[in-house]
Design a protein around this motif. Structure first.
Motif, mmCIF file in Angstrom:
data_model
loop_
_atom_site.group_PDB
_atom_site.id
_atom_site.type_symbol
_atom_site.label_atom_id
_atom_site.label_comp_id
_atom_site.label_asym_id
_atom_site.label_seq_id
_atom_site.Cartn_x
_atom_site.Cartn_y
_atom_site.Cartn_z
ATOM 1 N N VAL B 56 26.052 51.117 -65.878
ATOM 2 C CA VAL B 56 27.374 51.741 -65.822
ATOM 3 C C VAL B 56 28.357 51.128 -66.810
ATOM 4 C CG1 VAL B 56 27.078 52.454 -63.424
ATOM 5 C CG2 VAL B 56 28.126 50.228 -63.929
ATOM 6 N N ASN B 58 29.251 47.907 -66.970
ATOM 7 C CA ASN B 58 29.650 46.558 -66.569
ATOM 8 C C ASN B 58 28.768 46.123 -65.391
ATOM 9 O OD1 ASN B 58 30.755 47.662 -64.182
ATOM 10 N ND2 ASN B 58 32.725 48.017 -65.208
ATOM 11 N N ASP B 59 29.124 45.017 -64.740
ATOM 12 C CA ASP B 59 28.236 44.471 -63.697
ATOM 13 C C ASP B 59 28.486 45.049 -62.303
ATOM 14 O OD1 ASP B 59 27.013 42.883 -65.538
ATOM 15 O OD2 ASP B 59 28.326 41.152 -65.194
ATOM 16 N N ALA B 60 29.379 46.037 -62.211
ATOM 17 C CA ALA B 60 29.766 46.539 -60.880
ATOM 18 C C ALA B 60 28.557 47.023 -60.074
ATOM 19 C CB ALA B 60 30.776 47.666 -61.036
ATOM 20 N N PHE B 61 27.668 47.740 -60.748
ATOM 21 C CA PHE B 61 26.500 48.289 -60.027
ATOM 22 C C PHE B 61 25.607 47.165 -59.507
ATOM 23 C CE2 PHE B 61 22.686 50.689 -59.226
ATOM 24 C CZ PHE B 61 23.145 51.953 -58.888
ATOM 25 N N ILE B 63 26.509 44.105 -58.845
ATOM 26 C CA ILE B 63 27.199 43.331 -57.807
ATOM 27 C C ILE B 63 27.105 44.047 -56.463
ATOM 28 C CG2 ILE B 63 29.496 42.621 -57.029
ATOM 29 C CD1 ILE B 63 30.097 41.921 -59.964
ATOM 30 N N ILE B 64 27.386 45.323 -56.476
ATOM 31 C CA ILE B 64 27.376 46.053 -55.207
ATOM 32 C C ILE B 64 25.948 46.265 -54.704
ATOM 33 C CG2 ILE B 64 27.772 48.340 -54.193
ATOM 34 C CD1 ILE B 64 30.340 47.013 -54.286
ATOM 35 N N TYR B 65 25.088 46.777 -55.552
ATOM 36 C CA TYR B 65 23.757 47.190 -55.083
ATOM 37 C C TYR B 65 22.689 46.125 -55.310
ATOM 38 C CZ TYR B 65 26.329 51.504 -54.957
ATOM 39 O OH TYR B 65 27.292 52.447 -54.696
ATOM 40 N N ALA B 105 29.578 47.493 -48.154
ATOM 41 C CA ALA B 105 30.720 47.302 -49.050
ATOM 42 C C ALA B 105 31.162 45.839 -49.024
ATOM 43 C CB ALA B 105 31.861 48.207 -48.615
ATOM 44 N N CYS B 106 31.918 45.467 -50.047
ATOM 45 C CA CYS B 106 32.420 44.089 -50.123
ATOM 46 C C CYS B 106 33.716 43.998 -49.323
ATOM 47 C CB CYS B 106 32.729 43.716 -51.561
ATOM 48 S SG CYS B 106 31.380 44.053 -52.690
ATOM 49 N N PRO B 110 37.078 41.909 -53.720
ATOM 50 C CA PRO B 110 35.632 41.672 -53.752
ATOM 51 C C PRO B 110 35.197 40.262 -54.169
ATOM 52 C CG PRO B 110 36.278 43.438 -55.270
ATOM 53 C CD PRO B 110 37.504 43.004 -54.581
ATOM 54 N N PHE B 123 25.329 55.404 -53.546
ATOM 55 C CA PHE B 123 25.407 56.027 -54.868
ATOM 56 C C PHE B 123 24.177 56.920 -55.024
ATOM 57 C CE2 PHE B 123 26.084 56.765 -59.216
ATOM 58 C CZ PHE B 123 27.328 56.263 -59.563
ATOM 59 N N ILE B 222 31.484 57.564 -65.970
ATOM 60 C CA ILE B 222 30.655 56.447 -65.527
ATOM 61 C C ILE B 222 29.282 56.672 -66.158
ATOM 62 C CG2 ILE B 222 29.697 55.202 -63.571
ATOM 63 C CD1 ILE B 222 31.860 56.381 -61.829
ATOM 64 N N PRO B 223 28.895 55.849 -67.126
ATOM 65 C CA PRO B 223 27.589 56.071 -67.768
ATOM 66 C C PRO B 223 26.463 55.924 -66.760
ATOM 67 C CG PRO B 223 28.929 54.513 -69.008
ATOM 68 C CD PRO B 223 29.618 54.710 -67.698
#
Lengths: 371, 238
Positions: B56, B58-61, B63-65, B105-106, B110, B123, B222-223
């Motif tokens: 996506v 960045n590291d968001a995906f 971190i969450i998943y 969820a965080c 977060p 997602f 969102i790529p």
């Protein structure tokens, strides 16, 4: 020789046949008499009491429940006699059995049917009459064979029968003969379900799921309706308010102390709870418990409670946003537009593939024909 | 938009080239029919399962998943429109897929998501990929080596949606280029008689298992692209 005294085989056969028919007629006579007398079609059409109002066929078949039995004088049962006449008097008997035909069932030491000492007339408008549950229960406490509220205790319930005799007599004992009669079945289900068992533990978040199973041994749990209650406050990691209908505070609803959050339809055993709807501040918790209601309206005790704590949540989009990205729910553009699905392109592709395939088949067929 | 236009143009060009060459393809197929004594090969269908993790940006995906990679399940259908002699058929087709990622969820804020709540974050993505392929089956047809290699290129249209406890947080479409190479092992050699019977009764020429590395450059708000992913599965030529 007096030939008239002699019987031919033909005559013997004829006599035997007549005898057999006579015997058959004799055997069928009581039934025929009964049918001639006219059987009455008696049925329950409405139950109204502390256990609720039940006036549809589906509701009436679920019958009398425990709340009705707790206040029998306040529970009214309406019967309808469709072939009856408002000008007649009817003698009423009750029994835990369907059969009160034999004299011995209505008198003596073998008596299983009991006169409720009520003679009634039908309402002219719809051939109905009303009895309170109190009037139907002829036994006192401990008289199990006369008290359906005590006797019918299986989880599936059972039936109690009101026998109606179109008789001027105030007590129809002896042979019933040609008295028109009918019987109404009154369903009783007075056993409350077991308290549900919570399957989720304490949860925290903004919109969290709480789930449960029906109580142990309750096989028809899919038929139950559930009520979810906020039964008081709790601290994160453990609740102050307990189950079993003894939480700390909240309003009272149907004998349960707590605030009803939601009634959950049959077959559902989980809900999502928005912690904001519980009026919880940040990191405050509420104890949540559930009770089951069976189709007859019997209510279980509250389950043990779980603690739902209001904790703000951050999902993918929050984290994505913190890292410089941007989520949008509007990035699904209309079909065919710049950022949307190129529907026209896809449709064109499908048509093109179809044409090519079709053409190739035709050519092949032509080739085969030539060959 | 430019990429979309280019991809559509490429597909249209492919079709334009393919149609007149059909006669040649038929000739080749007849030759092949005589050689393999089989029905014409017109389509391929494959079902697959694998791993896919969108990048996506960045590291968001992650971190969450927490590095979840699916599973990714999908299928492809290709029409074989032209056979290149001693190479194999060119195909045009469509791939569809589905992948779902789920995590708690965080706690907000977060801060690397060290603490989590019981809210569910989901997602989902659904790629739709028109593509062109070249099924290089010369080894299998000419040398009886049962390997078939199929490079594919196409346009990824990836629909996505993110939900937090059932509420939609993001949804959209991500577009980009898709590449893939299908490495297939035809199973005919296991039981040639059964394979021929399958062809005679059902028109299925070949059954194969495959491994398929692939990648996508799908971008957008969102790529959703993944530079390297893979699937494996079962396919049929009929």
């Amino acid at each position: 020789m007096d030939h008239s005294l002699l019987t031919s085989p033909d005559t013997t056969m004829r006599t035997g046949l007549v005898g057999a028919l006579a015997l058959l007629a004799l055997l069928l006579a009581p039934g025929a008499a009964s049918a001639q007398a006219g059987s009455l079609d008696v049925r329950v059409v409405r139950i109204e009491g502390p256990g609720g109002v039940r006036d549809t066929n589906e509701e009436v078949v679920n019958g009398v429940n425990a709340a009705d039995c707790a206040a029998p004088e306040d529970t009214e049962i309406t019967f309808q006699v469709t072939q009856g006449s408002p000008t007649n008097q009817y003698d009423l008997w009750v029994a835990l059995v369907n059969d009160c035909e034999a004299t011995s069932t209505r008198s003596g030491t073998t008596q299983t049917c009991f006169d409720i000492n009520r003679e009634i007339s039908l309402l002219e408008t719809n051939n109905t009459f009303v009895l309170t549950l109190d009037e139907l229960i002829v036994g006192t406490e401990g008289d199990f064979d006369r008290n359906p509220c005590e006797e019918i205790s299986s989880p599936q319930g059972g039936s109690y029968f009101l026998h109606v005799y179109d008789s001027a007599s105030s007590s129809t004992t002896g042979e019933l003969g040609s008295i028109p009669r009918g019987v109404a079945s009154i369903a009783f289900d007075v056993k409350a379900p077991n308290p549900p068992e919570m399957t989720s533990g304490d949860v925290s978040g903004e919109n969290v799921a709480v789930s449960w199973n029906a109580g142990e041994g309750d096989s028809d749990a899919m038929q139950y309706t559930f009520e979810v209650y906020d039964v008081g406050s709790c601290a994160a990691g453990g609740q102050d308010g307990g189950g079993g209908g003894t939480p700390d505070g909240g309003a009272s609803d149907g004998g349960v102390s707590g605030s009803l959050i939601r009634t959950v339809s049959q077959g559902t055993a989980s809900i999502r709870i928005d912690t904001a709807d519980l009026g919880l501040g940040m990191n405050e918790g509420a104890a949540i418990a559930v009770l089951a209601i069976d189709p007859a309206g019997n209510r279980s005790e509250l389950s043990s409670s779980v603690c739902v704590t209001n904790v703000p949540s951050a999902g993918f989009c929050d984290v994505y946003g913190e890292m410089g990205g941007e989520c949008s729910t509007c990035s699904v553009a209309a079909p065919g537009s710049a950022r949307g699905v190129p529907v026209a392109g896809l449709a064109g592709l499908a048509v093109a593939v179809g044409l090519v395939v079709d053409r190739s088949r035709r050519r092949q067929r032509t080739g085969r024909t030539r060959a | 938009m430019n990429r979309l236009a280019l991809a559509s143009l490429a597909l249209a060009s492919g079709l334009a080239v393919a149609a007149p060459a059909r006669a040649q393809y038929d000739e080749m197929m007849n030759v092949d029919e005589e050689r393999t004594i089989g029905s014409p090969e017109r389509f391929t269908l494959s079902l697959n399962i694998g791993m896919y993790q969108p990048n996506v940006g960045n590291d968001a995906f992650d971190i969450i998943y927490q590095g979840e990679q699916g599973p990714y399940v999908g299928g492809e259908f290709h029409g074989l429109i032209y056979r290149i002699p001693y190479v194999g058929p060119i195909g045009l087709g469509l791939g569809v897929g589905w992948a779902r990622y789920e995590a708690a969820a965080c706690v907000d804020p977060p801060e690397n998501c060290e603490e989590r709540t019981d809210d569910e974050d989901e997602f989902s993505l659904w790629p739709l990929t028109p593509m062109a392929s070249l099924r290089i089956d010369v080894l299998a047809r000419e040398l009886n080596v049962p390997f078939v290699f199929t490079p594919k290129v196409g346009m990824d249209i990836i629909f996505y949606r993110n939900e937090l406890s059932g509420d939609t947080q993001a949804s959209g479409t991500s577009l980009g280029f898709r590449w893939a190479v299908e490495i297939a092992l035809e199973l005919d050699f296991l039981e040639r008689r059964a394979a021929r019977s399958l062809d005679e009764e059902w028109g299925i020429n070949h059954t194969f298992v495959f491994f398929q590395p692939f990648g996508s450059t799908a971008g957008g708000d969102i790529p959703m692209g993944d530079s390297f992913a893979w699937t494996a599965g079962l396919g049929f030529v009929f």
